[in-house]
Each structure stands twice: as C-alpha cells, then as structure tokens.
Design a protein around this motif. Sequence first.
Motif, mmCIF file in Angstrom:
data_model
loop_
_atom_site.group_PDB
_atom_site.id
_atom_site.type_symbol
_atom_site.label_atom_id
_atom_site.label_comp_id
_atom_site.label_asym_id
_atom_site.label_seq_id
_atom_site.Cartn_x
_atom_site.Cartn_y
_atom_site.Cartn_z
ATOM 1 N N GLY A 97 48.455 45.119 37.173
ATOM 2 C CA GLY A 97 48.592 44.937 38.609
ATOM 3 C C GLY A 97 49.338 43.664 38.951
ATOM 4 N N SER A 98 49.539 43.478 40.221
ATOM 5 C CA SER A 98 50.289 42.333 40.700
ATOM 6 C C SER A 98 49.474 41.054 40.576
ATOM 7 C CB SER A 98 50.690 42.550 42.160
ATOM 8 O OG SER A 98 49.533 42.613 42.980
ATOM 9 N N ALA A 99 50.175 39.935 40.739
ATOM 10 C CA ALA A 99 49.485 38.644 40.713
ATOM 11 C C ALA A 99 48.457 38.561 41.831
ATOM 12 C CB ALA A 99 50.508 37.513 40.826
ATOM 13 N N PHE A 100 48.781 39.146 42.983
ATOM 14 C CA PHE A 100 47.842 39.152 44.106
ATOM 15 C C PHE A 100 46.553 39.882 43.743
ATOM 16 C CE2 PHE A 100 46.135 41.442 47.811
ATOM 17 C CZ PHE A 100 45.755 40.360 48.595
ATOM 18 N N GLU A 101 46.692 41.040 43.053
ATOM 19 C CA GLU A 101 45.504 41.796 42.662
ATOM 20 C C GLU A 101 44.639 41.002 41.704
ATOM 21 O OE1 GLU A 101 44.198 44.928 43.424
ATOM 22 O OE2 GLU A 101 45.531 44.681 45.139
ATOM 23 N N ARG A 102 45.264 40.307 40.755
ATOM 24 C CA ARG A 102 44.493 39.515 39.796
ATOM 25 C C ARG A 102 43.775 38.362 40.492
ATOM 26 N NH1 ARG A 102 49.193 40.549 36.731
ATOM 27 N NH2 ARG A 102 50.059 38.495 37.230
ATOM 28 N N ARG B 232 42.901 38.320 43.647
ATOM 29 C CA ARG B 232 41.864 38.918 44.502
ATOM 30 C C ARG B 232 40.601 39.205 43.694
ATOM 31 N NH1 ARG B 232 40.092 43.874 45.687
ATOM 32 N NH2 ARG B 232 41.569 44.805 44.234
ATOM 33 N N ARG B 233 40.759 39.763 42.490
ATOM 34 C CA ARG B 233 39.600 40.050 41.637
ATOM 35 C C ARG B 233 38.887 38.760 41.242
ATOM 36 N NH1 ARG B 233 43.439 43.255 38.546
ATOM 37 N NH2 ARG B 233 43.424 45.422 39.233
ATOM 38 N N ARG B 234 39.672 37.751 40.893
ATOM 39 C CA ARG B 234 39.082 36.486 40.455
ATOM 40 C C ARG B 234 38.285 35.832 41.584
ATOM 41 N NH1 ARG B 234 43.513 34.174 39.012
ATOM 42 N NH2 ARG B 234 43.548 35.227 36.986
#
Length: 253
Positions: free
Chosen positions: A131-136, A138-140
């Motif tokens: 996934g995108s950097a944004f998704e990573r 967001r999860r973190r």
Amino acid sequence: MNSNSKTLYSVVIPVGSRVDDLPTLIDEYAESLRNADIEFEVIVVLDGTTGPLLERLRSYSVGLDWLKVIRFSREFGKSVAMMAGFREAKGDVLLTLPAFWQVEPSELPTLVNAALDEDDMLIAVRSSHSGSAFERIRRRVFHRVLKFVTGQSYRDLGCGVRLLKRSVADEVPLYGSQHRFLPMLALRRGFNVREVELAQSSKDIFRGRHRLREYLHRVLDILTVFFLVRFTKKPLRFFGSIGFLTAGFGSIF
C-alpha cells in the motif's frame, strides 16, 4: 488443541462492502485447509449483499455439503454477520477469514497448526504491509492510539484472519464495528491472545478510499473500546472522572 481430523473447524467469512472474487478465494481457502488435514465447514454470511455475487455463490455452493451461505435482508454490519456465523457454526474451533485477499491462503496451515492448548485466540499479522505511504502511516497511527488509550499493543488488527476457541465467541459479544477489536475484548475477559506472522497476499491491495465519515466512526469505535477495556467492571470511575473534570472546570470559571 492441536489440529486433527476429529476436530471440526468452522470457517466464518463475513461479507461486507469490500469483496474480491469470492468463489475463487473460497476455493483457495478450502484447498489450503485440506492440506492442513482437518475437517472443516465454511459459513459465508452476506451482510445485505444481493445481485451477481449472491447468484454466483448459490451456483458455486451446489453440491458442496461443507459450504453454507447466509444472507441478511439488509445491512447490519460485519460484527452482526460474524456473530451470526458463530451461532451457525458447529465446530469447536472457529476461523474467521476475510472476503478479500489479505494473507496467502497457503499460509492457513501455519495458523491451524499453531497450538491452542495455552492460547484461546490466535490472530494473524501480515509479515509485510503493501500500500501507499499514507496507508502505512494510517495503520501505524491507529495502533499507537489504541495502545495509548487501552494499554494493549497489537501490530495488525486490520487483518481478519483469526483462530479462536468457541468459548471466546460465546463470551465476547460484538456490536457495530467491534469485530476489529475482538482480540482486545477477549484479552479483557481473561483469554490468552497471541499473534502469528503469516505471509501477506500479493493481491492484498486496497483500491478504494476512506471517507471522512469512516474516520469519525473509527474514533467512536476507539472510544467505545476504551470504555469497555478500562471501565467495564468499574463504570462509576468513568462517570466519576467526567463529573470531577466538569466540576473542576466549573470551579475555575
């Protein structure tokens, strides 16, 4: 409770708005579970799903005595769908699987073969996050906020691959979007929860986008879990804290 042919595993697949090629995915799940040499049943719960998917599943399920399809007349949410699957399940061990690719189906024997003697629930952690950097990010942020408000630390609550004893499903009720937080609620009830790393599917790609309303729902979910985890047994502390803060601000003004 080690895997063997005498233990029936009930696979529950709640189907919401996100769904991939479900018949193909069920085929891959079933093949992997056969390789694990276990007896299993699959229960698909359609949360108000109609149209081509329903017709495809009806055609696909013909002649498959291990597959059962349940459809809600309208949308009730994944938690309700999951609880309906648990009630319909006949097995002593329950395995929840997503209706879209998250982990490699071939990895399921790794989870099934992990002992449940001392653990009541095993939750999958995808070994790598696509996934995108944004998704990573967001999860973190999501997991760090949860750790801050509940004191519990998990790495991948967004993964729907989980193995649990029936006693967990019987004692932990789910509402709204609480299916994501089942491990936290189970731990609060005194059950042992352990993470197991599984290889992430190469097809695990989220192509949609999260609307602002969904983020607001997640905030409310976190607040709900905060109350359930921290104040379930002592609710007066929660309301007493609010009263104390309100009185304090009133005195200052």
